[in-house]
Design a protein around this motif. Structure first.
Motif, mmCIF file in Angstrom:
data_model
loop_
_atom_site.group_PDB
_atom_site.id
_atom_site.type_symbol
_atom_site.label_atom_id
_atom_site.label_comp_id
_atom_site.label_asym_id
_atom_site.label_seq_id
_atom_site.Cartn_x
_atom_site.Cartn_y
_atom_site.Cartn_z
ATOM 1 N N GLU A 170 0.820 -1.220 0.000
ATOM 2 C CA GLU A 170 0.000 0.000 0.000
ATOM 3 C C GLU A 170 0.848 1.261 0.000
ATOM 4 O O GLU A 170 0.420 2.300 -0.519
ATOM 5 C CB GLU A 170 -0.929 -0.019 1.207
ATOM 6 C CG GLU A 170 -1.992 -1.106 1.126
ATOM 7 C CD GLU A 170 -2.876 -1.162 2.363
ATOM 8 O OE1 GLU A 170 -2.497 -0.540 3.389
ATOM 9 O OE2 GLU A 170 -3.934 -1.809 2.302
ATOM 10 N N ARG A 171 2.055 1.194 0.559
ATOM 11 C CA ARG A 171 2.944 2.360 0.561
ATOM 12 C C ARG A 171 3.787 2.465 -0.706
ATOM 13 O O ARG A 171 4.547 3.434 -0.873
ATOM 14 C CB ARG A 171 3.865 2.305 1.781
ATOM 15 C CG ARG A 171 3.149 2.491 3.104
ATOM 16 C CD ARG A 171 4.096 2.335 4.271
ATOM 17 N NE ARG A 171 3.407 2.443 5.540
ATOM 18 C CZ ARG A 171 3.195 3.596 6.181
ATOM 19 N NH1 ARG A 171 3.652 4.737 5.664
ATOM 20 N NH2 ARG A 171 2.551 3.621 7.334
ATOM 21 N N GLY A 172 3.668 1.490 -1.580
ATOM 22 C CA GLY A 172 4.428 1.517 -2.811
ATOM 23 C C GLY A 172 5.853 1.033 -2.686
ATOM 24 O O GLY A 172 6.622 1.121 -3.657
ATOM 25 N N ASN A 173 6.238 0.514 -1.527
ATOM 26 C CA ASN A 173 7.598 -0.010 -1.364
ATOM 27 C C ASN A 173 7.782 -1.343 -2.085
ATOM 28 O O ASN A 173 8.864 -1.634 -2.600
ATOM 29 C CB ASN A 173 7.916 -0.190 0.123
ATOM 30 C CG ASN A 173 7.764 1.098 0.908
ATOM 31 O OD1 ASN A 173 7.975 2.181 0.370
ATOM 32 N ND2 ASN A 173 7.394 0.982 2.177
ATOM 33 N N LEU A 174 6.744 -2.163 -2.081
ATOM 34 C CA LEU A 174 6.774 -3.463 -2.737
ATOM 35 C C LEU A 174 5.880 -3.390 -3.965
ATOM 36 O O LEU A 174 4.654 -3.246 -3.845
ATOM 37 C CB LEU A 174 6.294 -4.567 -1.776
ATOM 38 C CG LEU A 174 6.132 -5.968 -2.366
ATOM 39 C CD1 LEU A 174 7.453 -6.484 -2.933
ATOM 40 C CD2 LEU A 174 5.600 -6.930 -1.313
#
Length: 634
Positions: free
Chosen positions: A155-159
């Motif tokens: 959801e945070r765009g890290n993965l």
């Protein structure tokens, strides 16, 4: 059967270096050509090599060409490469229910893909999320994590899941039991097409089957069973013990088996802390493992077991899955597991990778039926017996110490050692020197614990109450029990609602093994089944707790007072009531599930007559105002 020859050379070499000469049944099943390129729904027992199985199953996805897009024509598959491309956005995602299992999976996949240049990172709760973010930004081939942390990174765009070719759900049934359905669905809904979904689970309940239908396409169902039920490399045992002697029994089991590594499972964190402290005080090198520890503390505890600094791990069920200690030879269930699945996974920590192991269930007398139901539901045949006694442990010590002493004396000694030996023999006899050696070898060993006598008695050996159908031949009367007295009576507010639980705790017997109870002015007389009398007498002498001031002793049969029923129509009642009165001669003891009866009641509603009780927990007569007596708490 060897591994398939079409596996990449880097994978083959990694397997050989780890001692994998042939695949386990679950590994052979996933490598079968029928499942190539398809989604898999796999169920297999714990400790069967599932991690390596799905690591091998995803080799074609990681080392081969990407799968064709939907609607496009598939081309002939090229041979698999030996090396992975440069690490970027992940190609595979593995989701596990616990931190320990996720870290264990990371370790397994790291060596499996190490020679192929694979980079495996973990994203789990309890670790620094910023450090994980930096690791993801550097690129990875495989990401292993727990549902909550993985969802957060997505959801945070890290993965970024855009390039994922395969996703694995490991121990899917456990993830649903822990309430991770929402997190799993949130992650799975973001995955690109096409991709493979490999679902591995010890069992496939209805919820898992429903998830498989929702997120898998044309999945191949693989079920690997162990013939005969249970894990073939695990010897299952069940030991009957007194309820207050659990910790002593744990000590004796550890001393008797003397495993390289042992794991003791408890139901609560409080029990883990108490048992860990007690074992440490007794001289065991033990560590604790529970949910209240940080990830760093858990990692240190497991590492101390692997490198030999600790030999006993006391844990809650957080360690029932995902902990892989190759030298773990003994599992002790200090408290009964909550369900058959937990029993299976606890026991599965031993007997792994073809090694033998022992799983011992400690069963208080009063919980034998529950233990039998658990074992039956888990399809486990356990050998029942007593917990090891102190005498048994001392005899085993003598055998081990004799071998150890001979091994020490066979080693070549230096000149200084021989000179010292000659000096000792000038002032001491050879027997004294040998005895000193044995004493020195025995010194570091924790002392065995004395357990109650008769702890191997069956829970009862008398039949059901005479409840024959009308016209049927009456059953033979049962033998009388053994009478005891307790130094508390009506003057001491004796009441069957607390007397019965007290007697069961004090004498290590079940309710069915207590017969008639007669409360007198200054004492209480009660009957114990003959089969349990020896055990009761031995345990009753060891008074502990807040009721230790109550003396319990066996009675002279001539001193047993006979029962005389009160006349009908006394104060507070208009006449005789059905079900009340003296017990007919020879009716014996109350069995489990028998009819409920009642003794006579004097003025004021105080219990005085014989106790009949029922399996629902009633300990005496009904209240004077009517209605059943409140169920007591023991």
């Amino acid at each position: 059967m060897p591994f398939p020859s079409d596996l990449p050379a880097s994978i083959q070499l990694a397997l050989t270096e780890r001692g994998y000469n042939e695949p386990t049944p679950v590994q052979a099943a996933v490598l079968d050509g029928a499942g190539a390129g398809r989604d898999l729904l796999v169920s297999a027992q714990t400790g069967s090599g599932k991690t390596v199985a799905y690591g091998l199953a995803m080799a074609a996805d990681l080392l081969g060409a990407p799968a064709p897009l939907p609607g496009t024509e598939a081309t002939e598959a090229a041979p698999l490469a030996d090396r992975l491309p440069a690490a970027g956005t992940p190609l595979a995602l593995v989701i596990a229910p616990t931190r320990e299992l996720a870290l264990q999976v990371k370790t397994e996949l790291s060596w499996l893909y190490g020679r192929a240049g694979g980079r495996v990172i973990s994203c789990v709760g309890g670790m620094d999320p910023m450090a994980e973010r930096r690791e993801l930004s550097r690129g990875a081939h495989i990401v292993v994590g727990t549902p909550g942390r993985l969802r957060d990174h997505v959801e945070r765009g890290n993965l970024k899941p855009d390039t994922l070719r395969v996703v694995v759900l490991d121990e899917a049934d456990e993830m649903l039991d822990l309430g991770f359905r929402e997190e799993l669905e949130a992650i799975l809904d973001t995955l690109p097409d096409p991709h493979r979904t490999l679902l591995f689970s010890a069992t496939v309940p209805r919820e898992i089957a429903q998830m498989a239908r929702s997120y898998q396409r044309d999945a191949q169902r693989i079920e690997v069973k162990n013939e005969g039920g249970g894990h073939g490399d695990i010897e299952h045992r069940a030991a009957l013990i007194a309820p207050h002697e659990i910790e002593r029994a744990v000590v004796n089991l550890l001393r008797l088996e003397d495993p390289r590594i042992a794991m003791v499972f408890c139901a609560t964190r409080a029990t883990v802390n108490r048992l860990h402290s007690n074992l440490t005080e007794r001289g065991f090198s033990a560590v604790a493992l529970s949910g209240e520890l940080s990830q760093a503390e858990r990692t240190r505890a497991l590492q101390s077991l692997r490198d030999g600094r600790a030999r006993v791990c006391v844990a809650t069920d957080v360690a029932a899955r995902g902990i892989d200690l190759p030298d773990l030879g003994l599992v002790i269930h200090a408290e009964l597991p909550r369900d058959p699945e937990t029993l299976t996974h606890r026991s599965g920590r031993t007997g792994r990778a073809g090694k033998k192991g022992i799983s011992t269930l400690l069963v208080p007398y009063s919980r034998r039926r529950l233990a039998e139901r658990l074992l039956f539901a888990a399809k486990v045949n356990a050998t029942w017996g007593p917990a090891p006694s102190a005498e048994t442990i001392r005899a085993k010590d003598n055998e081990r110490l004799a071998v150890q002493a001979l091994t020490v004396t066979e080693e070549e000694s230096g000149d200084d050692e021989m000179a010292m030996a000659r000096t000792l023999l000038e002032t001491r006899t050879p027997e004294q020197v040998a005895a000193a050696l044995i004493r020195t070898l025995r010194g570091p060993l924790p002392a065995p614990e004395e357990l109650s006598e008769g702890n191997d008695r069956p829970r009862r050996d008398f039949g059901d109450r005479d409840g024959s159908a009308p016209g049927a031949a009456p059953r033979a009367p049962r033998p009388e029990g053994v009478w005891f007295r307790a130094s508390v009576g009506r003057d001491g507010n004796a009441d069957p609602r607390w007397l019965l639980p007290f007697l069961c705790r004090r004498g290590h017997v079940t309710r069915e093994e207590i017969g008639r109870i007669r409360i007198l002015d200054t004492e209480t007389q009660f009957e114990v089944a003959q089969a349990a009398a020896t055990r009761f007498a031995s345990a009753a002498r060891k008074a502990e707790g807040e009721d230790a001031h109550i003396a319990v002793e066996i009675m002279d049969p001539a001193a047993v007072q006979s029962f005389t029923p009160r006349p009908a129509g006394g104060p507070g009642r208009s006449g005789p009531r059905a079900g009340y009165g003296p017990r007919p001669a020879g009716t014996g003891f109350r069995p489990a599930g028998g009819d409920r009866g009642h003794g006579d009641r004097p003025q004021g509603g105080r219990y005085q007559g014989d106790r009949f009780g029922g399996d629902r927990g009633g300990y005496g007569p009904r209240r004077a105002a009517g209605g059943p007596a409140r169920r007591p708490r023991d």
